[in-house]
Write a protein that holds these residues in place. Sequence first.
Motif, PDB file in Angstrom:
ATOM      1  N   THR A 136       0.825  -1.208   0.000  1.00  0.00           N
ATOM      2  CA  THR A 136       0.000   0.000   0.000  1.00  0.00           C
ATOM      3  C   THR A 136       0.862   1.263   0.000  1.00  0.00           C
ATOM      4  N   CYS A 137       1.867   1.299   0.853  1.00  0.00           N
ATOM      5  CA  CYS A 137       2.729   2.490   0.940  1.00  0.00           C
ATOM      6  C   CYS A 137       3.510   2.714  -0.351  1.00  0.00           C
ATOM      7  N   LEU A 138       4.072   1.663  -0.909  1.00  0.00           N
ATOM      8  CA  LEU A 138       4.872   1.797  -2.135  1.00  0.00           C
ATOM      9  C   LEU A 138       4.023   2.283  -3.305  1.00  0.00           C
ATOM     10  N   LEU A 139       2.811   1.745  -3.449  1.00  0.00           N
ATOM     11  CA  LEU A 139       1.983   2.111  -4.588  1.00  0.00           C
ATOM     12  C   LEU A 139       1.334   3.477  -4.409  1.00  0.00           C
ATOM     13  N   LEU A 140       1.075   3.876  -3.178  1.00  0.00           N
ATOM     14  CA  LEU A 140       0.632   5.257  -2.946  1.00  0.00           C
ATOM     15  C   LEU A 140       1.738   6.237  -3.330  1.00  0.00           C
ATOM     16  N   ALA A 141       2.981   5.881  -3.011  1.00  0.00           N
ATOM     17  CA  ALA A 141       4.118   6.735  -3.388  1.00  0.00           C
ATOM     18  C   ALA A 141       4.271   6.793  -4.905  1.00  0.00           C
ATOM     19  N   LEU A 142       4.087   5.642  -5.581  1.00  0.00           N
ATOM     20  CA  LEU A 142       4.203   5.603  -7.036  1.00  0.00           C
ATOM     21  C   LEU A 142       3.189   6.521  -7.705  1.00  0.00           C
ATOM     22  N   ASN A 143       1.976   6.581  -7.164  1.00  0.00           N
ATOM     23  CA  ASN A 143       0.912   7.369  -7.779  1.00  0.00           C
ATOM     24  C   ASN A 143       0.782   8.777  -7.204  1.00  0.00           C
ATOM     25  N   SER A 144       1.713   9.160  -6.344  1.00  0.00           N
ATOM     26  CA  SER A 144       1.630  10.491  -5.730  1.00  0.00           C
ATOM     27  C   SER A 144       1.885  11.616  -6.733  1.00  0.00           C
TER      28      SER A 144
END
Length: 349
Positions: A136-144
């Motif tokens: 969740t954290c990695l993909l939120l960062a990717l789409n930020s």
Amino acid sequence: MSDQLVEDVANYFLWTVMSPILLTIGTMGNILSIVVLTRRTSQTSVYLMALSLADILVLNTGLLRQFIKRVSGIDVRLLSEPGCKMHVMTVYSSLHISVWILVAFTCERIISVFAPHKVRSYCTRLTSTAAVAGITCLLLALNSHFVYGMGRGGNHTLITCSELYPEYENFLSFTWPWIDFSVFCLVPCVVLLAGNTSIVLGVLASKRKSRRVGPILEASAQPLPRNKTSSMTAVLLMLNLVFVLTTAPVSLFFILYPSWQERIRTEQDVARANLVFAAVNLFQYLNNALNFLLYCGSGTKFRQDLAGIFRRGQFVIHGRPTTITHGRPTTTMATSFIRTVRLGRSQVY
């Protein structure tokens, strides 16, 4: 009505008729899945509950927005500047999270098939929760990047939620589709196909070994052990197959659309493009809406737990049937439930 293009009529039908069907089935089905899975104590239930939550978020941000837009003409992305940014980010993030939870679940199944004696050490509820949180954290960062580059624009007559900068528009049109395709479809598909092949080969090898050992166990009057992973493996294979079939078309559409857009000249060309967009999007949302039906179709234990929830006067707590008698719960231990608890994680479904 006679002046309307057939493509426009079909497009309107898909969004206004099929959308509420998928929303209802998907939302209610995923809620029921969470209710059933909360009664389990295995690490696999963590992945499936997270997958159900992600699917609910996908359906009620992405698909619900399209339905409201077609029915009322209101686009929720245009209501505010933060809403524009956060909605785009939420839709992409939830789609990516849903996919990679499935990848993590596949990796857990691979360990359970090829290292069954170590699965209790490597695969726990803590590691599953950590994996879901990390994804969740990695993909939120990717789409930020959507927070930076997207915003409300246009004029008093036409408000849009679009790219704020020319450089970002170029990135979103030509570079991001390939990143999205890799994260959402290509890499997960490769991992899932390789993982599924390994799991199937491992299960077949286990069955051959069981057939060879079977006569020896029968001669020594020892019971033949059941295949503890077959039901969960069936659930996983169905989830992965549906994912590959439903997500590939929409990913290819966004890659090919920039070149297709250059050839759009007439109103009919626009209508055809909109119809294809509707078809591939709704086909993708099938992946998020049908998981409950896949669980019921391929998970024997899931069906039993679901039936226990709806059975009059009885519900299940951690594998024990509890019957309400004169307003007080009394617990009875049935042989099948005792056996399920002793088997632990492998007999979740």
